[in-house]
Design a protein around this motif. Structure first.
Motif, PDB file in Angstrom:
ATOM      1  N   ALA A  72       0.901  -1.125  -0.174  1.00 40.99           N
ATOM      2  CA  ALA A  72       0.020  -0.044   0.081  1.00 40.99           C
ATOM      3  C   ALA A  72       0.745   1.193  -0.095  1.00 40.99           C
ATOM      4  O   ALA A  72       0.618   2.247  -0.785  1.00 40.99           O
ATOM      5  CB  ALA A  72      -0.917  -0.098   1.236  1.00 40.99           C
ATOM      6  N   LEU A  73       1.742   1.196   0.634  1.00 42.87           N
ATOM      7  CA  LEU A  73       2.860   2.260   0.841  1.00 42.87           C
ATOM      8  C   LEU A  73       3.594   2.524  -0.642  1.00 42.87           C
ATOM      9  O   LEU A  73       3.610   3.597  -0.764  1.00 42.87           O
ATOM     10  CB  LEU A  73       3.687   2.447   1.895  1.00 42.87           C
ATOM     11  N   ALA A  74       3.894   1.684  -1.233  1.00 42.47           N
ATOM     12  CA  ALA A  74       4.575   1.508  -2.398  1.00 42.47           C
ATOM     13  C   ALA A  74       3.544   2.007  -3.453  1.00 42.47           C
ATOM     14  O   ALA A  74       3.863   2.859  -4.363  1.00 42.47           O
ATOM     15  CB  ALA A  74       5.027   0.167  -2.841  1.00 42.47           C
ATOM     16  N   ALA A  75       2.283   1.588  -3.325  1.00 39.24           N
ATOM     17  CA  ALA A  75       1.311   2.088  -4.294  1.00 39.24           C
ATOM     18  C   ALA A  75       1.044   3.688  -4.220  1.00 39.24           C
ATOM     19  O   ALA A  75       0.704   4.116  -5.065  1.00 39.24           O
ATOM     20  CB  ALA A  75      -0.127   1.309  -4.115  1.00 39.24           C
ATOM     21  N   ASN A  76       1.591   4.182  -3.036  1.00 42.79           N
ATOM     22  CA  ASN A  76       1.741   5.697  -2.965  1.00 42.79           C
ATOM     23  C   ASN A  76       2.617   6.587  -3.158  1.00 42.79           C
ATOM     24  O   ASN A  76       2.949   7.794  -2.657  1.00 42.79           O
ATOM     25  CB  ASN A  76       0.983   5.924  -1.273  1.00 42.79           C
ATOM     26  N   GLY A  77       3.715   5.627  -3.785  1.00 40.25           N
ATOM     27  CA  GLY A  77       4.857   6.332  -4.366  1.00 40.25           C
ATOM     28  C   GLY A  77       6.000   6.275  -3.469  1.00 40.25           C
ATOM     29  O   GLY A  77       7.008   6.972  -3.869  1.00 40.25           O
ATOM     30  N   LEU A  78       5.893   5.868  -2.258  1.00 41.92           N
ATOM     31  CA  LEU A  78       7.095   5.838  -1.445  1.00 41.92           C
ATOM     32  C   LEU A  78       8.234   4.510  -1.976  1.00 41.92           C
ATOM     33  O   LEU A  78       7.851   3.572  -2.530  1.00 41.92           O
ATOM     34  CB  LEU A  78       6.719   5.522  -0.090  1.00 41.92           C
ATOM     35  N   THR A  79       9.289   4.680  -1.332  1.00 42.70           N
ATOM     36  CA  THR A  79      10.343   3.652  -1.280  1.00 42.70           C
ATOM     37  C   THR A  79       9.927   2.648  -0.030  1.00 42.70           C
ATOM     38  O   THR A  79      10.108   3.394   0.862  1.00 42.70           O
ATOM     39  CB  THR A  79      11.706   4.084  -1.439  1.00 42.70           C
ATOM     40  N   VAL A  80       9.688   1.841  -0.158  1.00 37.70           N
ATOM     41  CA  VAL A  80       9.490   0.644   1.089  1.00 37.70           C
ATOM     42  C   VAL A  80      10.808  -0.070   1.419  1.00 37.70           C
ATOM     43  O   VAL A  80      11.125  -0.946   0.415  1.00 37.70           O
ATOM     44  CB  VAL A  80       8.205   0.059   0.905  1.00 37.70           C
ATOM     45  N   ALA A  81      11.465  -0.077   2.182  1.00 33.92           N
ATOM     46  CA  ALA A  81      12.527  -0.862   2.904  1.00 33.92           C
ATOM     47  C   ALA A  81      11.883  -2.066   3.662  1.00 33.92           C
ATOM     48  O   ALA A  81      11.220  -1.743   4.797  1.00 33.92           O
ATOM     49  CB  ALA A  81      13.533  -0.235   3.668  1.00 33.92           C
ATOM     50  N   ALA A  82      11.438  -3.120   2.993  1.00 30.61           N
ATOM     51  CA  ALA A  82      10.911  -3.993   3.548  1.00 30.61           C
ATOM     52  C   ALA A  82      11.700  -5.196   4.291  1.00 30.61           C
ATOM     53  O   ALA A  82      12.584  -5.772   3.653  1.00 30.61           O
ATOM     54  CB  ALA A  82       9.890  -4.913   2.405  1.00 30.61           C
ATOM     55  N   THR A  83      11.320  -5.700   5.467  1.00 26.67           N
ATOM     56  CA  THR A  83      12.191  -6.387   6.087  1.00 26.67           C
ATOM     57  C   THR A  83      11.420  -7.541   6.959  1.00 26.67           C
ATOM     58  O   THR A  83      10.193  -7.585   7.285  1.00 26.67           O
ATOM     59  CB  THR A  83      13.092  -5.866   7.386  1.00 26.67           C
ATOM     60  N   ASP A  84      11.980  -8.650   7.018  1.00 25.18           N
ATOM     61  CA  ASP A  84      11.475  -9.962   7.789  1.00 25.18           C
ATOM     62  C   ASP A  84      12.491 -10.722   7.673  1.00 25.18           C
ATOM     63  O   ASP A  84      13.503 -10.883   7.308  1.00 25.18           O
ATOM     64  CB  ASP A  84      10.335 -10.478   6.819  1.00 25.18           C
ATOM     65  N   ILE A  85      12.525 -11.874   8.702  1.00 26.23           N
ATOM     66  CA  ILE A  85      13.354 -13.210   8.734  1.00 26.23           C
ATOM     67  C   ILE A  85      13.010 -13.898   7.645  1.00 26.23           C
ATOM     68  O   ILE A  85      13.839 -14.927   7.312  1.00 26.23           O
ATOM     69  CB  ILE A  85      13.066 -13.589  10.096  1.00 26.23           C
ATOM     70  N   ASP A  86      11.705 -14.071   7.251  1.00 25.88           N
ATOM     71  CA  ASP A  86      11.217 -14.766   6.086  1.00 25.88           C
ATOM     72  C   ASP A  86      11.787 -14.402   4.677  1.00 25.88           C
ATOM     73  O   ASP A  86      11.194 -13.502   4.047  1.00 25.88           O
ATOM     74  CB  ASP A  86       9.671 -15.074   6.021  1.00 25.88           C
TER      75      ASP A  86
END
Length: 284
Positions: A46-60
């Motif tokens: 949703a944040l990427a759809a709004n034009g942001l760069t998203v740093a997505a983190t997870d252990i998976d």
């Protein structure tokens, strides 16, 4: 139709809230934890759809790759960059923030990663408690500590922290002591950030009823067996028994709350909690 209540759905572009915000640009980074699935994935999309760069983190790491693939399928205006890390390891948290900072200006932090363990207090393993605490309360604090300087040093000195709380941050159910404590604690963290943010760095939390995420739906078979119920009876008689809603929320509905709260339209939301719980904690 009944199965839709217990199957985590895919995010579709038409489901995403889009807002007009001059700060929602590729140059500004939103760091989102728990982004490999559920609410975290939906929020990253949703944040990427709004034009942001998203740093997505997870252990998976496989789940993170799937999130990036889904973003490509949806052809979003922003971008998602995967940064794997273990939120129980301080060095990993530091690396995640450092790598996120290379993508642009860290302007938003969204703490969503969660875990669950069902056990009465007298049988609750302290090792398990410590593990859940590190993921759901200590990591959000440390991430906030590390991200605040980036927000303060930005061109306008503004930023926002969004924390995934829960109806269980307002009232509790049995056998979830670590989860309950962590969610109550997140509200304290949210208010502490607001108190120290000088009005330029905001913080808010989101408290929902049950959401159709793997964390929730994976509990249903065990709860059904434990209580002698069908999976659908678990949804209606256990999870939604005190809610005015007739079905669980979709992850993207929660993601949209974060979109709103982080945006300029949430400018007076500071230290507060968006309680979207279907009346669970407010009606009888």
């Amino acid at each position: 139709m009944a199965n839709e209540q217990i199957t985590p759905p895919e995010v579709q572009t038409d489901d995403i809230l889009r807002v007009n915000d001059p700060a929602f640009t590729l140059e500004n980074v939103a760091l989102v934890t728990g982004a490999a699935s559920g609410i975290g994935r939906a929020t990253a999309l949703a944040l990427a759809a709004n034009g942001l760069t998203v740093a997505a983190t997870d252990i998976d790491t496989e789940g993170l790759a799937d999130t990036v693939d889904r973003a490509a399928e949806l052809n979003l205006d922003g971008r998602i960059v995967e940064i794997s890390g273990d939120l129980t390891v301080d060095a990993d948290i530091e690396t995640v923030v450092n790598e996120a900072a290379t993508l642009g200006t860290i302007t938003y932090l969204v703490n969503i990663a969660g875990a669950q363990h069902i056990s009465p207090i007298e049988d609750f393993s302290m090792e398990t408690y410590d593990h859940l605490h590190r993921i759901m309360l200590r990591a959000p604090l440390y991430l906030t500590k590390l991200c605040l300087p980036h927000m303060r040093d930005s061109a306008d000195g503004r930023g926002c922290v969004g924390n995934m709380c829960s109806a269980h941050g307002h009232y509790v159910t049995a056998d979830k002591v670590a989860y309950n404590i962590s969610k109550f604690g997140l509200r304290g963290l949210t208010q502490s950030v607001a108190a120290e943010g000088d009005g330029r760095i905001r913080a808010f939390s989101v408290s929902t009823e049950y959401v159709k995420t793997p964390l929730v739906t994976d509990q249903i078979p065990d709860t059904a067996a434990q209580r002698g119920l069908t999976p659908q009876e678990v949804v209606s008689e256990v999870m939604l028994s005190e809610s005015r809603s007739t079905e669980m929320m979709d992850p993207v509905e929660v993601a949209n709350l974060f979109v709103f709260g982080l945006s300029q339209h949430g400018q007076h939301l500071n230290g507060g909690d968006l309680r979207w719980d279907g009346g669970m904690t407010l009606t009888y």
